[in-house]
Design an enzyme around this catalytic site. Structure first.
Site, PDB file in Angstrom:
ATOM      1  N   GLN A   1       4.793   9.689   6.475  1.00 13.65           N
ATOM      2  CA  GLN A   1       3.251  10.154   6.981  1.00 13.65           C
ATOM      3  C   GLN A   1       4.261  12.059   6.845  1.00 13.65           C
ATOM      4  O   GLN A   1       4.278  12.558   6.100  1.00 13.65           O
ATOM      5  CB  GLN A   1       2.739   9.967   6.940  1.00 13.65           C
ATOM      6  CG  GLN A   1       1.383   8.668   6.451  1.00 13.65           C
ATOM      7  CD  GLN A   1       0.218   8.476   7.006  1.00 13.65           C
ATOM      8  OE1 GLN A   1       0.542   9.509   7.832  1.00 13.65           O
ATOM      9  NE2 GLN A   1      -0.099   7.217   6.710  1.00 13.65           N
TER      10      GLN A   1
ATOM     11  N   SER B   1       7.212   8.815  12.183  1.00 11.71           N
ATOM     12  CA  SER B   1       6.290   9.384  11.079  1.00 11.71           C
ATOM     13  C   SER B   1       6.389   9.295   9.733  1.00 11.71           C
ATOM     14  O   SER B   1       6.430  10.381   9.710  1.00 11.71           O
ATOM     15  CB  SER B   1       5.330   9.827  11.326  1.00 11.71           C
ATOM     16  OG  SER B   1       3.815  10.277  10.106  1.00 11.71           O
TER      17      SER B   1
ATOM     18  N   ARG C   1      -8.650  12.266  12.133  1.00 14.50           N
ATOM     19  CA  ARG C   1      -7.012  12.234  12.534  1.00 14.50           C
ATOM     20  C   ARG C   1      -6.645  13.343  12.578  1.00 14.50           C
ATOM     21  O   ARG C   1      -6.584  14.069  11.589  1.00 14.50           O
ATOM     22  CB  ARG C   1      -6.567  10.757  11.415  1.00 14.50           C
ATOM     23  CG  ARG C   1      -7.258   9.849  11.557  1.00 14.50           C
ATOM     24  CD  ARG C   1      -7.032   9.076  10.435  1.00 14.50           C
ATOM     25  NE  ARG C   1      -5.220   8.307  11.216  1.00 14.50           N
ATOM     26  CZ  ARG C   1      -4.560   7.703  10.327  1.00 14.50           C
ATOM     27  NH1 ARG C   1      -5.677   7.019   9.349  1.00 14.50           N
ATOM     28  NH2 ARG C   1      -3.390   6.867  10.213  1.00 14.50           N
TER      29      ARG C   1
ATOM     30  N   LYS D   1       0.599  -1.435  -0.552  1.00 14.90           N
ATOM     31  CA  LYS D   1      -0.282   0.058   0.199  1.00 14.90           C
ATOM     32  C   LYS D   1       0.865   1.391   0.143  1.00 14.90           C
ATOM     33  O   LYS D   1       0.620   2.244  -0.790  1.00 14.90           O
ATOM     34  CB  LYS D   1      -0.824  -0.155   0.842  1.00 14.90           C
ATOM     35  CG  LYS D   1      -2.123   1.136   1.326  1.00 14.90           C
ATOM     36  CD  LYS D   1      -3.273   1.184   1.950  1.00 14.90           C
ATOM     37  CE  LYS D   1      -2.769   1.054   3.579  1.00 14.90           C
ATOM     38  NZ  LYS D   1      -2.660   1.934   4.768  1.00 14.90           N
ATOM     39  N   SER D   2       1.854   1.696   0.389  1.00 16.34           N
ATOM     40  CA  SER D   2       2.695   2.624   0.722  1.00 16.34           C
ATOM     41  C   SER D   2       3.359   2.621   0.070  1.00 16.34           C
ATOM     42  O   SER D   2       3.178   4.075  -1.159  1.00 16.34           O
ATOM     43  CB  SER D   2       4.061   2.122   1.463  1.00 16.34           C
ATOM     44  OG  SER D   2       3.475   2.306   3.106  1.00 16.34           O
TER      45      SER D   2
ATOM     46  N   ASP E   1       1.696  -1.492  12.042  1.00 17.48           N
ATOM     47  CA  ASP E   1       0.372  -1.401  11.396  1.00 17.48           C
ATOM     48  C   ASP E   1       0.242  -3.088  11.878  1.00 17.48           C
ATOM     49  O   ASP E   1      -0.912  -3.736  11.515  1.00 17.48           O
ATOM     50  CB  ASP E   1       0.218  -1.346  10.113  1.00 17.48           C
ATOM     51  CG  ASP E   1      -0.044   0.072   9.505  1.00 17.48           C
ATOM     52  OD1 ASP E   1      -0.111   0.726  10.655  1.00 17.48           O
ATOM     53  OD2 ASP E   1       0.585   0.128   8.259  1.00 17.48           O
TER      54      ASP E   1
ATOM     55  N   ARG F   1      -6.310   1.938  18.140  1.00 21.10           N
ATOM     56  CA  ARG F   1      -6.996   0.838  17.782  1.00 21.10           C
ATOM     57  C   ARG F   1      -5.999  -0.592  18.950  1.00 21.10           C
ATOM     58  O   ARG F   1      -6.177  -1.030  19.529  1.00 21.10           O
ATOM     59  CB  ARG F   1      -5.773   0.565  16.629  1.00 21.10           C
ATOM     60  CG  ARG F   1      -6.080   0.363  15.254  1.00 21.10           C
ATOM     61  CD  ARG F   1      -4.675  -0.126  14.345  1.00 21.10           C
ATOM     62  NE  ARG F   1      -5.662   0.655  13.154  1.00 21.10           N
ATOM     63  CZ  ARG F   1      -4.662   0.559  12.253  1.00 21.10           C
ATOM     64  NH1 ARG F   1      -3.392   0.553  11.559  1.00 21.10           N
ATOM     65  NH2 ARG F   1      -5.611   0.524  10.540  1.00 21.10           N
TER      66      ARG F   1
HETATM   67  C1  S3P Z   1       2.522   4.928   6.096  1.00 19.19           C
HETATM   68  C2  S3P Z   1       3.134   4.855   7.014  1.00 19.19           C
HETATM   69  C3  S3P Z   1       2.554   4.843   8.309  1.00 19.19           C
HETATM   70  C4  S3P Z   1       1.502   3.399   8.527  1.00 19.19           C
HETATM   71  C5  S3P Z   1       0.625   4.173   7.311  1.00 19.19           C
HETATM   72  C6  S3P Z   1       1.116   3.962   6.065  1.00 19.19           C
HETATM   73  C7  S3P Z   1       3.309   5.623   4.414  1.00 19.19           C
HETATM   74  O1  S3P Z   1       1.797   6.013   9.230  1.00 19.19           O
HETATM   75  O2  S3P Z   1       0.021   3.801  10.098  1.00 19.19           O
HETATM   76  O3  S3P Z   1      -0.619   2.207   7.026  1.00 19.19           O
HETATM   77  O4  S3P Z   1       2.792   4.837   3.473  1.00 19.19           O
HETATM   78  O5  S3P Z   1       4.147   6.003   5.300  1.00 19.19           O
HETATM   79  P1  S3P Z   1       2.265   7.151  10.292  1.00 19.19           P
HETATM   80  O6  S3P Z   1       3.974   7.549   8.953  1.00 19.19           O
HETATM   81  O7  S3P Z   1       1.328   7.926  10.258  1.00 19.19           O
HETATM   82  O8  S3P Z   1       2.789   6.284  11.418  1.00 19.19           O
END
Ligand code: S3P
Length: 425
Positions: free
Chosen positions: A166, A164, A119, A19-20, A312, A343
Site C-alpha cells: 500500500q 507494504s 490505522r 481484492k488487491s 493476510d 490480529r
Molecule cells: C494490500 C496490501 C497489504 C494487505 C492488504 C491489501 C494491497 O497491506 O494486507 O489486505 O492491496 O496493497 P500492506 O501493504 O499494508 O501490508
C-alpha cells in the site's frame, strides 16, 4: 454465525476476484485514457468503496456485477468531489487513493469507518510530503480523516521501513504525476500487483530486487483486465480442505503470484497435499487450479521475507497450526497489529477460548499444536479475516462455534459461508 464440526469437504469452487487487483483495476482505469473493462471484479464492500470514491470524482463506472466498465479520463481527468471521500473499511482504498489525490489541483478530505480511523497513515504521509504533497491528519493522530491538498510533485528515492504494497503503490501513483523518476525500496518484496498492472496499462515501471522504479511521462491507457481468484479468499478453503479429515476440493483459477503465494509454500512445508494444475496467466498475473486433500500436518516457522507474501493469511495459518503436530512459530509479523484489528491479540484470545495452546509474542505468536479445540464464542471484532478463520476452525472443533459480527465477511468474500457450507455438506 454458528459453525459445527464437519465430516469432510467435497466439491469445486470459483473463489471471488482478487481484492488487491480489483481495487487497482478501477483506480488505474479511472486515471487511464479510455475504457477499462474488468472481468471477475470483486463485489466486496472494500472494492465497492473504491468504485464509489472514483464515481464521486466524476468517473463514469458501470458496475454490471461480474463485469465492471470504467470510462477513464486520463491523469488529469478527476474532479473535486462534492463531499468527504468515504473509504469505508478499506486500507487499500485510503492509502492508494492518497497517492493520486496528492497530485490533483483540488483539495479533499478522506475518511472511513472506526477501524480505518485507527490505522496508521504516517507511512504514506511521510513519503508523499517529501514529494511535495500537503497532507494533514485532522485529529493530529497520524490517522484518517486526512485532508489532502493536491499540487505539483517531485520524484523521490525512498526507503520504506515496512514491506507494504500500500505504501509502495501510493508512492508509485504519485510518481506518475511527479517531475523526475520515483524509486521505492522496501525491506522485503511486498505484493507487486501495482507494478504489473501499471506496466500492463503502458506506464514506465520496472523492478530491481526490492526496488520499484517509475519514470513519469507515459500516460496509462485503458485495458481489458481479467481478475484472478483471490488466493487470500482461497486460503480459508485450502486450509479447511487440509484440516478437515476426508476432504478433497478443487479451487478454480486462483492467482498464484509468488509475492502472494507464501501460503502454498508454508502449507507444503507443513506436509500438505496440494497440487497446482492448469497454470496460466491473466493480464500478467499467474493463475492455477488448486487441488487440496486432507493432510497430516506438522509445525513450521514463518518469518522474514516470507511474511509479506502471506500477511493476510497468517490468522488462518495460525489456526491451522493448532491442528498440526508440534510447534509453529510466527515472527517478524508486527504488521498484524495494524490491520483491520490487532490480529495478534485477537487471534491469541480467540484461539485460547477454543482451548488452543498459544502464546502471544512482540511480533507474532507461538502455537503448540495437537490439542483438540472446542467450540466457543468468537469475537470477530468486525475483522473479515478473523470471522473466516474461525468459521474454518469451527469445522474441526467439538461442539458449536459462534462468531459475533460474522457478516463482516462481505468486506472481501460476500458468499463465503455459502461456499464453505456447500463444500462441507
Ligand atoms: C494490500 C496490501 C497489504 C494487505 C492488504 C491489501 C494491497 O497491506 O494486507 O489486505 O492491496 O496493497 P500492506 O501493504 O499494508 O501490508
Amino acid at each position: 454465525m454458528i459453525i459445527r464440526k464437519s465430516k469432510g469437504l467435497h466439491g469445486q469452487v470459483q473463489v471471488p476476484g482478487d481484492k488487491s487487483i480489483s481495487h487497482r483495476s478501477v483506480m488505474f482505469g479511472s486515471i487511464a485514457k479510455g475504457k477499462t473493462e474488468i472481468h471477475h471484479y470483486l463485489q466486496g464492500a472494500d472494492c465497492l468503496s473504491t468504485i464509489s470514491c472514483f464515481r464521486s470524482m466524476g468517473i463514469d463506472i458501470d458496475n454490471q456485477g461480474d463485469i465492471v466498465v470504467v470510462h477513464g479520463k486520463g491523469l488529469r481527468g478527476l474532479k473535486r468531489p462534492e463531499g468527504v471521500l468515504d473509504c469505508g473499511n478499506s486500507g487499500t482504498t485510503t492509502r492508494l487513493i492518497s497517492g493520486i489525490l496528492a497530485a490533483q489541483n483540488f483539495d479533499v478530505v478522506l475518511t472511513g469507518d472506526e477501524s480505518i480511523q485507527k490505522r496508521p497513515m504516517k507511512r504514506i504521509m511521510e513519503p508523499l510530503t517529501l514529494m511535495g504533497a500537503h497532507i494533514h491528519s485532522l485529529k493530529d493522530n497520524g490517522c484518517a480523516p486526512l485532508e489532502i491538498t493536491g499540487g505539483p510533485l517531485r520524484g523521490i528515492t525512498y526507503t520504506s521501513k515496512v514491506a507494504s504494497a500500500q505504501v509502495k503503490s501510493a508512492i508509485l501513483l504519485a510518481g506518475l504525476y511527479a517531475e523526475g523518476a520515483t524509486k521505492v525500496t522496501e525491506p522485503y518484496l511486498s505484493r507487486n500487483h501495482s507494478e504489473i498492472m501499471l506496466k500492463y496499462f503502458g506506464a514506465d515501471v520496472s523492478s530491481e530486487g526490492t526496488t520499484a522504479i517509475l519514470h513519469p511521462g507515459r500516460e496509462p491507457e485503458g485495458r481489458l483486465v481479467s481478475v484472478p481468484g483471490d488466493i487470500s479468499s482461497a486460503a480459508y478453503l485450502i486450509c479447511a480442505g487440509l484440516m478437515v479429515p476426508n476432504s478433497e476440493i478443487l479451487l478454480h483459477h486462483v492467482g498464484i503470484n509468488p509475492t502472494r503465494a507464501g501460503i502454498l509454500k508454508v502449507c507444503r512445508a507443513m506436509g500438505a497435499d496440494i497440487t497446482l494444475m492448469n497454470e496460466q496467466s491473466d493480464s500478467g498475473e499467474p493463475t492455477a487450479d488448486i487441488l487440496v486433500r486432507s493432510s497430516l500436518l506438522h509445525g513450521t516457522v514463518m518469518e522474514g521475507a516470507l511474511i509479506p507474501t502471506l500477511i493476510d493469511e497468517l490468522p488462518m495459518l495460525a489456526a491451522m497450526a493448532c491442528f498440526a503436530e508440534g510447534e509453529t512459530i510466527i515472527r517478524d509479523a508486527a504488521e498484524l497489529k495494524v490491520k483491520e484489528s490487532n490480529r495478534i491479540q485477537v487471534m491469541v484470545r480467540n484461539l485460547a477460548a477454543m482451548g488452543a495452546d498459544v502464546t502471544e509474542t512482540e511480533d507474532g505468536m507461538i502455537i503448540r499444536g495437537g490439542r483438540p479445540l472446542h467450540g466457543a464464542v468468537i469475537h470477530s471484532c468486525l475483522d473479515h479475516r478473523i470471522a473466516m478463520t474461525f468459521a474454518v476452525a469451527g469445522l474441526c472443533a467439538e461442539g458449536e462455534t459462534k462468531i459475533t459480527g460474522g457478516e463482516c465477511v462481505k468486506i472481501s468474500y460476500p458468499g463465503f459461508y455459502e461456499d464453505l457450507m456447500r463444500l462441507a455438506k
